[in-house]
Design a protein around this motif. Structure first.
Motif, short mmCIF file in Angstrom:
data_model
loop_
_atom_site.label_atom_id
_atom_site.label_comp_id
_atom_site.label_asym_id
_atom_site.label_seq_id
_atom_site.Cartn_x
_atom_site.Cartn_y
_atom_site.Cartn_z
N ASP A 152 0.83 -1.21 0.00
CA ASP A 152 0.00 0.00 0.00
C ASP A 152 0.86 1.26 0.00
OD1 ASP A 152 -1.59 2.23 1.63
OD2 ASP A 152 -3.06 0.92 0.66
N LEU A 153 1.92 1.26 0.82
CA LEU A 153 2.81 2.42 0.85
C LEU A 153 3.52 2.60 -0.49
CD1 LEU A 153 4.41 2.09 4.41
CD2 LEU A 153 2.57 3.61 3.69
N LEU A 154 3.89 1.48 -1.12
CA LEU A 154 4.52 1.56 -2.43
C LEU A 154 3.55 2.14 -3.46
CD1 LEU A 154 6.91 0.95 -4.28
CD2 LEU A 154 6.00 -1.37 -4.56
N ALA A 155 2.29 1.70 -3.40
CA ALA A 155 1.27 2.22 -4.33
C ALA A 155 1.04 3.71 -4.10
CB ALA A 155 -0.03 1.44 -4.15
N LYS A 156 0.98 4.13 -2.84
CA LYS A 156 0.81 5.56 -2.54
C LYS A 156 1.99 6.36 -3.10
CE LYS A 156 -2.06 5.50 1.67
NZ LYS A 156 -2.75 4.24 1.48
N SER A 157 3.19 5.82 -2.95
CA SER A 157 4.38 6.50 -3.46
C SER A 157 4.31 6.65 -4.99
CB SER A 157 5.64 5.72 -3.07
OG SER A 157 6.81 6.32 -3.59
N LYS A 158 3.89 5.61 -5.68
CA LYS A 158 3.81 5.66 -7.15
C LYS A 158 2.74 6.65 -7.62
CE LYS A 158 5.56 1.00 -8.10
NZ LYS A 158 5.25 -0.35 -8.65
N LYS A 159 1.74 6.91 -6.76
CA LYS A 159 0.69 7.87 -7.13
C LYS A 159 1.07 9.30 -6.78
CE LYS A 159 -3.19 4.63 -6.78
NZ LYS A 159 -4.43 4.27 -6.05
N ARG A 161 2.39 10.43 -3.64
CA ARG A 161 2.50 10.80 -2.22
C ARG A 161 3.95 10.65 -1.77
NH1 ARG A 161 -2.30 9.20 1.75
NH2 ARG A 161 -1.16 10.83 2.87
N ALA A 162 4.38 11.54 -0.90
CA ALA A 162 5.80 11.62 -0.52
C ALA A 162 6.13 10.63 0.61
CB ALA A 162 6.15 13.04 -0.10
N ILE A 163 5.92 9.36 0.35
CA ILE A 163 6.24 8.32 1.34
C ILE A 163 7.76 8.17 1.42
CG2 ILE A 163 5.91 5.91 1.99
CD1 ILE A 163 3.33 7.55 1.97
N PHE A 164 8.29 8.08 2.65
CA PHE A 164 9.72 7.85 2.81
C PHE A 164 10.08 6.50 2.20
CE2 PHE A 164 9.23 10.43 6.94
CZ PHE A 164 9.48 11.63 6.26
N GLU A 165 11.01 6.49 1.26
CA GLU A 165 11.33 5.25 0.54
C GLU A 165 11.77 4.14 1.49
OE1 GLU A 165 14.21 3.67 -3.12
OE2 GLU A 165 14.21 5.78 -2.52
N GLU A 166 12.58 4.51 2.50
CA GLU A 166 13.10 3.47 3.39
C GLU A 166 12.00 2.80 4.21
OE1 GLU A 166 13.72 7.50 5.51
OE2 GLU A 166 13.79 6.67 3.48
N ASN A 167 10.87 3.51 4.44
CA ASN A 167 9.80 2.96 5.25
C ASN A 167 8.83 2.09 4.46
OD1 ASN A 167 9.85 5.95 7.17
ND2 ASN A 167 10.46 3.93 7.90
N VAL A 195 5.95 7.71 8.39
CA VAL A 195 6.33 7.13 7.10
C VAL A 195 6.33 8.17 5.98
CG1 VAL A 195 5.53 4.81 7.70
CG2 VAL A 195 3.95 6.43 6.58
N ALA A 196 6.06 9.41 6.33
CA ALA A 196 5.98 10.47 5.32
C ALA A 196 6.18 11.81 6.01
CB ALA A 196 4.62 10.44 4.62
N PRO A 197 6.53 12.85 5.25
CA PRO A 197 6.73 14.17 5.86
C PRO A 197 5.44 14.76 6.41
CG PRO A 197 6.81 14.33 3.47
CD PRO A 197 6.79 12.87 3.79
N PHE A 198 5.57 15.86 7.15
CA PHE A 198 4.43 16.51 7.79
C PHE A 198 3.36 16.89 6.78
CE2 PHE A 198 2.23 20.35 9.17
CZ PHE A 198 1.77 19.97 10.42
N SER A 199 3.78 17.29 5.59
CA SER A 199 2.82 17.76 4.58
C SER A 199 1.83 16.68 4.15
CB SER A 199 3.58 18.25 3.34
OG SER A 199 4.39 17.23 2.80
#
Length: 304
Positions: A152-159, A161-167, A195-199
């Motif tokens: 899910d985090l990977l999918a959010k990143s591909k869309k 969203r600024a998910i921390f890659e390491e997380n 798992v992501a910045p404040f924004s």
């Protein structure tokens, strides 16, 4: 290859931390919920069901607002622009279980405030507070949860969203991680910066029951578990910043050194004292707090 090794290693660690036996019976108990205010701070109160259990849960839920009001008052003493505010919502109330989520916002200067959530999940038949480790209580479920959250985090990143890659592969999850029940599954709640910045605000990951409960036909090698990453201190000596009224699960304890610790033990013991001395010490990856004149210590986690 590196990601595969990380997956196997982290899944093994999660199995050790999340697999907690659960012996409970689904209850038909259902209660009504209403939102109340204490000095401008929201909290929920239950009605119906077992009166003793409801009263116990209501005490914990109201205590969240009482503490929020105290923090708000203390912040405003420092500046009229400072504040602390809590809002609340019932996320699930069915099948003998209830999930209530508080979102707290606090501003004491700087570019933006601090935001964090607190999840209260209860078995209405027993009054027991339910932790993630009570739900994800087998090796298969741990594996399924880890893979589902990672995907899910990977999918959010591909869309975008600024998910921390390491997380995406190194997920901050353990038996006490924040979650709430939802229709046909659970939702894992990550606070800003988890798992992501404040924004990005709060990051929620829904894991449905079919995914969580499916059998896993893999063999996970015996893990070599590294030492957990913990703060550099082993013992903290301080004192409660104000009145102390004993132990209770969910209590927040503000220390004179500015730290705030939350009780995660299901333990209640009343004793009043003013600004008692406290010692917080580490055993393995867990922290325990002993308050002056109390008979025992309780497990705590640091939230500030």
């Amino acid at each position: 290859m590196r990601k595969s090794l990380i997956l196997v290693s982290l899944i093994s660690i999660l199995i050790a931390s999340l697999c907690i036996p659960l012996n409970s019976v689904e209850a038909a108990t259902k209660v009504k919920t209403t939102v109340h205010n204490y000095k401008g701070q929201q909290y929920i109160q239950l009605s119906g069901g077992n009166k003793t259990i409801t009263a116990k849960i209501n005490k914990t839920l109201k205590n969240h607002a009482v503490i929020a009001a105290k923090w708000d008052s203390e912040n405003k003493k420092d500046s009229k622009d400072y504040y602390h505010k809590t809002t609340v919502k019932t996320m699930y109330n069915d099948n003998g279980k209830i999930s209530i989520v508080h979102i707290d916002s606090s501003y004491t200067g700087g570019v933006h405030g601090l935001y964090f959530s607190t999840t209260y999940n209860y078995d209405l038949n027993t009054g027991k507070r339910i932790k993630l480790g009570d739900v994800v209580n087998t090796e298969d479920k741990v594996y399924n949860l880890f893979i589902a959250v990672s995907n899910d985090l990977l999918a959010k990143s591909k869309k975008g969203r600024a998910i921390f890659e390491e997380n995406i592969y190194d997920i901050p999850l353990d038996a006490n991680s924040k979650f709430y029940f939802y229709k046909n599954g659970i939702v894992i709640r990550f606070d800003p910066y988890d798992v992501a910045p404040f924004s990005e605000g709060f990051v929620d990951v829904f894991v449905n029951n079919l995914t969580l409960n499916k059998p896993v036909n893999i063999t996970i090698p015996e893990p070599v578990i590294p030492q957990p990453v913990v703060p550099s201190y082993d013992v903290i000596e301080s004192q409660i910043n104000d009145d102390f009224e004993g132990y209770d699960e969910g209590n927040l304890y503000e220390l004179s050194n500015g730290q705030i610790w939350k009780q995660v033990d299901y333990k209640y013991s009343y004793r009043y004292s003013y600004r008692p001395e406290v010692i917080i010490y580490r055993e393995g990856s867990r922290y325990y707090m002993h308050v002056e004149d109390m008979d025992d210590a309780v497990e705590v986690v640091r939230i500030k």
